[in-house]
Write a protein that holds these residues in place. Structure first.
Motif, short mmCIF file in Angstrom:
data_model
loop_
_atom_site.label_atom_id
_atom_site.label_comp_id
_atom_site.label_asym_id
_atom_site.label_seq_id
_atom_site.Cartn_x
_atom_site.Cartn_y
_atom_site.Cartn_z
N THR A 1 39.32 10.49 -28.67
CA THR A 1 39.53 10.89 -30.06
C THR A 1 38.33 10.45 -30.89
OG1 THR A 1 41.92 10.70 -29.84
CG2 THR A 1 41.03 10.64 -32.07
N VAL A 2 37.75 11.40 -31.63
CA VAL A 2 36.61 11.07 -32.48
C VAL A 2 37.07 10.17 -33.61
CG1 VAL A 2 34.82 12.01 -34.00
CG2 VAL A 2 35.43 13.21 -31.89
N CYS A 3 38.09 10.59 -34.33
CA CYS A 3 38.70 9.78 -35.38
C CYS A 3 40.07 10.36 -35.69
CB CYS A 3 37.82 9.73 -36.63
SG CYS A 3 37.80 11.25 -37.59
N VAL A 4 40.78 9.72 -36.57
CA VAL A 4 42.11 10.18 -36.98
C VAL A 4 42.05 10.56 -38.45
CG1 VAL A 4 44.53 9.55 -37.22
CG2 VAL A 4 43.21 8.69 -35.26
N THR A 5 42.58 11.71 -38.78
CA THR A 5 42.54 12.17 -40.17
C THR A 5 43.48 11.33 -41.04
OG1 THR A 5 44.34 13.75 -39.89
CG2 THR A 5 42.12 14.52 -39.35
N PHE A 6 43.40 11.57 -42.33
CA PHE A 6 44.22 10.83 -43.29
C PHE A 6 45.72 11.05 -43.02
CE2 PHE A 6 46.37 10.70 -47.48
CZ PHE A 6 46.17 9.35 -47.77
N LYS B 1 33.72 7.96 -38.57
CA LYS B 1 33.95 7.00 -37.48
C LYS B 1 32.90 5.89 -37.50
CE LYS B 1 34.30 6.60 -32.46
NZ LYS B 1 34.22 7.32 -31.15
N ALA B 2 31.62 6.27 -37.67
CA ALA B 2 30.55 5.27 -37.72
C ALA B 2 30.71 4.35 -38.92
CB ALA B 2 29.19 5.97 -37.76
N PHE B 3 31.16 4.90 -40.07
CA PHE B 3 31.35 4.09 -41.27
C PHE B 3 32.49 3.10 -41.08
CE2 PHE B 3 33.65 3.63 -45.35
CZ PHE B 3 32.70 2.90 -46.04
N LYS B 4 33.60 3.55 -40.50
CA LYS B 4 34.74 2.66 -40.29
C LYS B 4 34.42 1.58 -39.25
CE LYS B 4 38.40 5.88 -41.63
NZ LYS B 4 39.61 6.64 -41.18
N ALA B 5 33.52 1.88 -38.33
CA ALA B 5 33.11 0.89 -37.32
C ALA B 5 31.99 -0.01 -37.83
CB ALA B 5 32.67 1.61 -36.05
N HIS B 6 31.59 0.15 -39.11
CA HIS B 6 30.55 -0.66 -39.75
C HIS B 6 29.19 -0.50 -39.05
CE1 HIS B 6 33.67 -2.55 -42.14
NE2 HIS B 6 34.33 -2.83 -41.02
N GLU B 7 28.98 0.69 -38.47
CA GLU B 7 27.68 0.97 -37.86
C GLU B 7 26.67 1.42 -38.89
OE1 GLU B 7 28.41 3.86 -34.86
OE2 GLU B 7 29.78 2.59 -33.70
N ILE B 8 27.15 2.00 -39.98
CA ILE B 8 26.28 2.44 -41.09
C ILE B 8 26.94 2.02 -42.40
CG2 ILE B 8 25.10 4.33 -39.90
CD1 ILE B 8 27.90 5.33 -42.12
N ASN B 9 26.15 2.05 -43.47
CA ASN B 9 26.66 1.63 -44.79
C ASN B 9 26.93 2.79 -45.74
OD1 ASN B 9 26.48 -1.10 -44.03
ND2 ASN B 9 24.33 -1.21 -44.69
N ARG B 10 26.32 3.95 -45.45
CA ARG B 10 26.45 5.08 -46.37
C ARG B 10 26.60 6.37 -45.60
NH1 ARG B 10 21.52 5.35 -50.39
NH2 ARG B 10 20.42 4.86 -48.44
N ILE B 11 27.26 7.31 -46.24
CA ILE B 11 27.33 8.69 -45.73
C ILE B 11 26.68 9.58 -46.78
CG2 ILE B 11 28.84 10.60 -45.06
CD1 ILE B 11 30.93 8.55 -44.23
N ILE B 12 25.66 10.30 -46.37
CA ILE B 12 24.92 11.15 -47.30
C ILE B 12 25.07 12.60 -46.86
CG2 ILE B 12 22.64 11.70 -48.26
CD1 ILE B 12 21.89 8.77 -47.82
N TYR C 1 32.48 20.01 -39.48
CA TYR C 1 33.68 19.18 -39.44
C TYR C 1 33.51 18.02 -38.46
CZ TYR C 1 38.68 18.13 -39.64
OH TYR C 1 39.89 17.52 -39.83
N LEU C 2 32.99 18.29 -37.28
CA LEU C 2 32.80 17.23 -36.29
C LEU C 2 31.71 16.26 -36.71
CD1 LEU C 2 33.13 19.25 -32.94
CD2 LEU C 2 34.77 17.63 -33.93
N ALA C 3 30.68 16.77 -37.40
CA ALA C 3 29.63 15.87 -37.89
C ALA C 3 30.20 14.90 -38.92
CB ALA C 3 28.49 16.69 -38.51
N VAL C 4 31.04 15.40 -39.84
CA VAL C 4 31.68 14.52 -40.82
C VAL C 4 32.61 13.53 -40.13
CG1 VAL C 4 33.24 14.45 -42.80
CG2 VAL C 4 31.46 16.20 -42.69
N ALA C 5 33.34 13.99 -39.12
CA ALA C 5 34.23 13.09 -38.37
C ALA C 5 33.45 11.97 -37.71
CB ALA C 5 35.01 13.89 -37.32
N MET C 6 32.30 12.29 -37.13
CA MET C 6 31.46 11.26 -36.51
C MET C 6 30.90 10.30 -37.55
SD MET C 6 31.50 11.58 -33.23
CE MET C 6 30.05 10.71 -32.65
N ALA C 7 30.58 10.82 -38.75
CA ALA C 7 30.08 9.97 -39.83
C ALA C 7 31.16 8.99 -40.29
CB ALA C 7 29.59 10.83 -41.00
#
Length: 431
Positions: A211-216, A261-272, A253-259
């Motif tokens: 699973t890439v991530c889970v929606t709201f 996921k990375a944000f929730k895992a604290h791999e990045i600080n911002r989504i642009i 959609y999948l690119a946003v899902a990966m973004a």
């Protein structure tokens, strides 16, 4: 018409043209010299003055079906298959015509029907396999011209041998998806059929996965096609990824899902999120409001994906903290983007100069995903697409991946696949 012809032939005690009688299970046909009894009602007794065809002296009583194994025991169940030459359609009739399975097969007269089986050990799996009102199996039946039904936990497939084999592969592929708790719907059924027709049914195992991530709302986001799976893997393994393909393939959609996921895992600080502000073939004129209001119409698809992943309140809160930044491409010049996940959508509408400017914004510990459809370029005819040029220039550079989608990766309505395919064929003829 067929049933009336069948009854007429039965009344004369004749065997209809192109028909054979065989018991269910042993495949034996009626021996030469034996009369034919389609309904087991005593008409057309075998030659030999009531003797059994096996020659063992057993008599065949009136009302009993013919038993090729000898003896007087009636056959519990037999199939009667006959061909009507005009329509080339088959009926399979059970004993006394209580059940009629209508099989569309369009077989040649010299071809035989075959029956294949697939065992299903769980009624819940069987329900998921067939779908509501047998909707999933109806697609397979229509595709291969076979009849599919279930009896006592066994899925039976009746039809021409090669078509029945393909249908069984499709059924087994769907069962594999059910085992992995993947959702089965019209789209997934047609996709599995496409893989079977290409001889690539083993690729079914690549669909879904982690699973890439889970929606709201709690819905898991997974790859639905092999192309989407490769796209997700490319984003995981590379710093810069180009997702190129037709509409409806899930690139954004999948690119946003990966973004997310990375944000929730604290791999990045911002989504642009960014996108060129180019109208689709029409002039919108002056748009009122501040910068955000002006670019909102162009970035709506990105908003929709973020709302799905985060929910409206969480999105608004992160937007106010500048954790999520939405900006038109023209405002990206001069910036260095560190610790960020940057998504450039509708990249086919960038010029080569804009694409070079965007790619050189990449900072440390950042990822870039560039998506676009090169068949929907809205730039003036005199301008080249930066996406087309970049995929040619950068294709051999390490840590840059180019994922290409086809119409088979479309996960919208089936008509979207047909529309994309029709336009591709039209453009090929023109070129």
């Amino acid at each position: 018409m067929l049933l009336s012809a069948f009854r007429k032939e039965r009344g004369r005690g004749q065997r209809p043209s192109g028909c054979r009688a065989e018991p269910a299970g042993d495949g034996g046909g009626a021996p030469a010299g034996a009369g034919w009894n389609p309904a087991g009602d005593g008409g057309g007794a075998p030659a030999g003055a009531g003797q059994s065809p096996a020659g063992d002296g057993g008599s065949a009583p009136a009302g009993a079906g013919w038993n090729p194994a000898g003896g007087s025991a009636p056959v519990e169940k037999k199939f009667l298959i006959f061909q009507e030459e005009i329509s080339k359609k088959y009926f399979i009739l059970c004993q006394n015509c209580d059940i009629i399975y209508y099989v569309l097969s369009f077989l040649r007269k010299d071809k035989c029907m075959t029956e294949l089986t697939v065992e299903v050990d769980d009624l819940e799996k069987l329900h998921l396999l067939f779908g509501d009102l047998d909707s999933n199996m109806n697609i397979i039946q229509k595709e291969y011209g076979v009849s599919v039904f279930s009896r006592d936990g066994v899925v039976k497939i009746v039809g021409q041998e090669d078509k029945a084999m393909s249908a069984r592969k499709a059924v087994e592929g769907l069962l594999e998806l059910i085992e992995r708790r993947e959702q089965i719907n019209d789209m997934s059924v047609r996709y599995v059929i496409g893989l079977v027709n290409e001889g690539a049914e083993e690729k079914v195992s690549e669909i879904g996965g982690d699973t890439v991530c889970v929606t709201f709302t709690g819905k898991p986001v997974r790859a639905k096609t092999v192309g989407q799976k490769k796209y997700i893997d490319s984003i995981r393994k590379n710093t810069v990824v180009f997702g190129v393909g037709p509409a409806g393939t899930g690139k954004t959609y999948l690119a946003v899902a990966m973004a997310v996921k990375a944000f929730k895992a604290h791999e990045i600080n911002r989504i642009i999120l960014t996108r060129p502000a180019v109208e689709a073939g029409e002039k919108l004129g002056f748009l009122p409001g501040d910068l955000q209001n002006k670019v909102d119409p162009y970035l709506r698809p990105l908003y929709d994906a973020l709302f799905d992943m985060m929910g409206a309140e969480s999105y608004q809160r992160n937007l106010e903290k500048n954790i999520i930044e939405v900006a038109p491409l023209a405002y990206m010049r001069g910036r260095t983007l560190d610790d960020s996940f940057i998504i450039l959508d509708e990249a086919q509408n960038t010029t080569p100069e804009q694409m070079k400017m965007f790619l050189t914004r990449l900072g440390f510990n950042s990822k870039m995903v560039i998506t676009g459809d090169v068949t929907q370029i809205d730039l003036p005819d005199s301008k080249r697409s930066g996406l087309v040029e970049a995929t040619k220039i950068l294709k051999n550079i390490d840590d840059i991946a180019i994922s290409r989608f086809t119409e088979k990766d479309v996960v919208r309505h089936k008509l979207v696949q047909d529309i994309v395919s029709a336009y591709e064929k039209y453009n090929e003829r023109r070129s």
